[in-house]
Scaffold this motif. Structure first.
Motif, mmCIF file in Angstrom:
data_model
loop_
_atom_site.group_PDB
_atom_site.id
_atom_site.type_symbol
_atom_site.label_atom_id
_atom_site.label_comp_id
_atom_site.label_asym_id
_atom_site.label_seq_id
_atom_site.Cartn_x
_atom_site.Cartn_y
_atom_site.Cartn_z
ATOM 1 N N GLU A 283 17.102 42.053 44.847
ATOM 2 C CA GLU A 283 16.992 40.590 44.722
ATOM 3 C C GLU A 283 18.354 39.937 44.518
ATOM 4 N N ARG A 284 19.385 40.739 44.431
ATOM 5 C CA ARG A 284 20.729 40.242 44.135
ATOM 6 C C ARG A 284 21.654 40.503 45.315
ATOM 7 N N TRP A 285 22.906 40.089 45.149
ATOM 8 C CA TRP A 285 23.936 40.319 46.154
ATOM 9 C C TRP A 285 25.115 41.007 45.489
ATOM 10 N N THR A 286 25.755 41.896 46.230
ATOM 11 C CA THR A 286 26.958 42.556 45.727
ATOM 12 C C THR A 286 28.130 42.178 46.614
ATOM 13 N N LEU A 287 29.148 41.626 45.980
ATOM 14 C CA LEU A 287 30.412 41.364 46.643
ATOM 15 C C LEU A 287 31.202 42.667 46.596
ATOM 16 N N VAL A 288 31.599 43.159 47.757
ATOM 17 C CA VAL A 288 32.436 44.359 47.833
ATOM 18 C C VAL A 288 33.823 43.878 48.247
ATOM 19 N N PRO B 274 28.292 38.653 26.470
ATOM 20 C CA PRO B 274 28.127 40.056 26.100
ATOM 21 C C PRO B 274 28.445 40.953 27.291
ATOM 22 N N ALA B 275 29.001 42.098 26.984
ATOM 23 C CA ALA B 275 29.356 43.069 28.016
ATOM 24 C C ALA B 275 29.097 44.469 27.465
ATOM 25 N N THR B 276 28.822 45.376 28.376
ATOM 26 C CA THR B 276 28.670 46.778 28.003
ATOM 27 C C THR B 276 29.393 47.625 29.029
ATOM 28 N N ASP C 97 26.074 39.815 35.283
ATOM 29 C CA ASP C 97 26.761 40.443 36.400
ATOM 30 C C ASP C 97 27.035 41.917 36.094
ATOM 31 N N LEU C 98 27.261 42.684 37.150
ATOM 32 C CA LEU C 98 27.679 44.075 37.023
ATOM 33 C C LEU C 98 28.947 44.246 37.846
ATOM 34 N N LEU C 99 29.992 44.769 37.208
ATOM 35 C CA LEU C 99 31.253 45.027 37.899
ATOM 36 C C LEU C 99 31.527 46.517 37.908
ATOM 37 N N ARG C 100 31.853 47.023 39.089
ATOM 38 C CA ARG C 100 32.188 48.442 39.252
ATOM 39 C C ARG C 100 33.525 48.507 39.973
ATOM 40 N N TRP C 101 34.517 49.078 39.304
ATOM 41 C CA TRP C 101 35.862 49.222 39.840
ATOM 42 C C TRP C 101 36.059 50.686 40.221
ATOM 43 N N GLU C 102 36.374 50.937 41.488
ATOM 44 C CA GLU C 102 36.625 52.286 41.980
ATOM 45 C C GLU C 102 38.087 52.355 42.413
ATOM 46 N N LEU C 103 38.804 53.371 41.935
ATOM 47 C CA LEU C 103 40.224 53.533 42.243
ATOM 48 C C LEU C 103 40.421 54.874 42.937
ATOM 49 N N GLU C 104 40.981 54.837 44.138
ATOM 50 C CA GLU C 104 41.260 56.054 44.894
ATOM 51 C C GLU C 104 42.745 56.105 45.216
ATOM 52 N N PRO C 105 43.371 57.289 45.067
ATOM 53 C CA PRO C 105 44.768 57.400 45.494
ATOM 54 C C PRO C 105 44.879 57.069 46.981
ATOM 55 N N SER C 106 45.936 56.363 47.331
ATOM 56 C CA SER C 106 46.171 55.982 48.723
ATOM 57 C C SER C 106 47.677 55.975 48.945
ATOM 58 N N GLY C 107 48.192 57.064 49.519
ATOM 59 C CA GLY C 107 49.639 57.192 49.643
ATOM 60 C C GLY C 107 50.237 57.215 48.246
ATOM 61 N N LEU D 51 36.230 46.790 44.292
ATOM 62 C CA LEU D 51 35.444 46.118 43.268
ATOM 63 C C LEU D 51 34.079 45.819 43.871
ATOM 64 N N ARG D 52 33.027 46.249 43.186
ATOM 65 C CA ARG D 52 31.656 45.910 43.558
ATOM 66 C C ARG D 52 31.122 45.019 42.444
ATOM 67 N N HIS D 53 31.013 43.729 42.752
ATOM 68 C CA HIS D 53 30.570 42.733 41.769
ATOM 69 C C HIS D 53 29.171 42.285 42.166
ATOM 70 N N THR D 54 28.165 42.757 41.422
ATOM 71 C CA THR D 54 26.785 42.393 41.697
ATOM 72 C C THR D 54 26.470 41.097 40.968
ATOM 73 N N LEU D 55 26.038 40.118 41.759
ATOM 74 C CA LEU D 55 25.837 38.754 41.272
ATOM 75 C C LEU D 55 24.357 38.447 41.098
ATOM 76 N N PRO D 56 24.018 37.682 40.067
ATOM 77 C CA PRO D 56 22.641 37.213 39.973
ATOM 78 C C PRO D 56 22.431 36.077 40.973
ATOM 79 N N GLY D 57 21.251 35.966 41.506
ATOM 80 C CA GLY D 57 20.950 34.810 42.349
ATOM 81 C C GLY D 57 21.343 34.979 43.792
ATOM 82 N N GLU D 58 21.412 33.835 44.443
ATOM 83 C CA GLU D 58 21.586 33.808 45.894
ATOM 84 C C GLU D 58 23.026 34.065 46.319
ATOM 85 N N ASP D 59 23.171 34.373 47.609
ATOM 86 C CA ASP D 59 24.474 34.760 48.137
ATOM 87 C C ASP D 59 25.465 33.615 48.270
#
Length: 169
Positions: free
Chosen positions: A14-19, A73-75, A92-102, A109-117
């Motif tokens: 029911e939500r949208w995730t900004l990648v 509040p945050a967890t 909101d839910l924020l997920r930060w993924e870090l990969e070595p690149s050179g 960043l995957r930011h899952t938002l409440p509500g419409e896009d």
């Protein structure tokens, strides 16, 4: 100077995730510090943190807009240095993924938002500016966060319009 646009919106139930993807010139260990250390976060992020985000557990992230501040509040749900950080921020839910690149880092960043896009372009332009500032901070520049209404002075509206067009097409 602002980085190129590199983001997409994905439906998540029911939500949208900004990648949001950004190449950074520093290694994951340095980027991790910018994502978790309250003193560094307050220099680039849209919020301040009451504690280091590098360990799991509850905290408060305070959104700043000029003289107004809104504690939310945050967890921290996952903290796997220096590769994965996931936390809630209000609804909101924020997920930060870090990969070595050179010699640097591929940050996702995957930011899952409440509500419409419709929020996607606004949130994307905000993170775009924040990460521009983070990149400058990582490069050793003496910078401060661009938040709230002040973002309009730094091209936020143009970025919002460009992301809206990109997400629509």
């Amino acid at each position: 100077m602002t980085a190129e646009l590199n983001a997409r919106l994905e439906p998540t139930g029911e939500r949208w995730t900004l990648v949001f993807i950004r190449e950074l010139r520093k290694p994951p260990e340095e980027v991790w510090g910018a994502l978790t250390d309250p003193g560094r976060l307050e220099r680039w992020a849209p919020f301040t943190a009451e504690r280091d985000l590098g360990t799991t557990g509850d905290t408060t992230l305070t959104m700043i807009d000029g003289d107004e501040s809104t504690p939310l509040p945050a967890t921290v749900r996952r903290a796997e240095p220096p590769h994965l950080l996931e936390y809630t921020w209000g609804d909101d839910l924020l997920r930060w993924e870090l990969e070595p690149s050179g010699a640097g880092t591929l940050l996702t960043l995957r930011h899952t938002l409440p509500g419409e896009d419709g929020l996607g372009p606004m949130v994307a332009s905000g993170w775009h500016l924040c990460l521009d500032v983070m990149e400058r901070l990582l490069d050793g520049e003496d910078v401060r966060a661009v938040r709230g209404e002040e973002a309009k002075e730094h091209g936020w509206e143009d970025l919002r319009d460009r992301y809206a067009k990109m997400f629509a097409g």
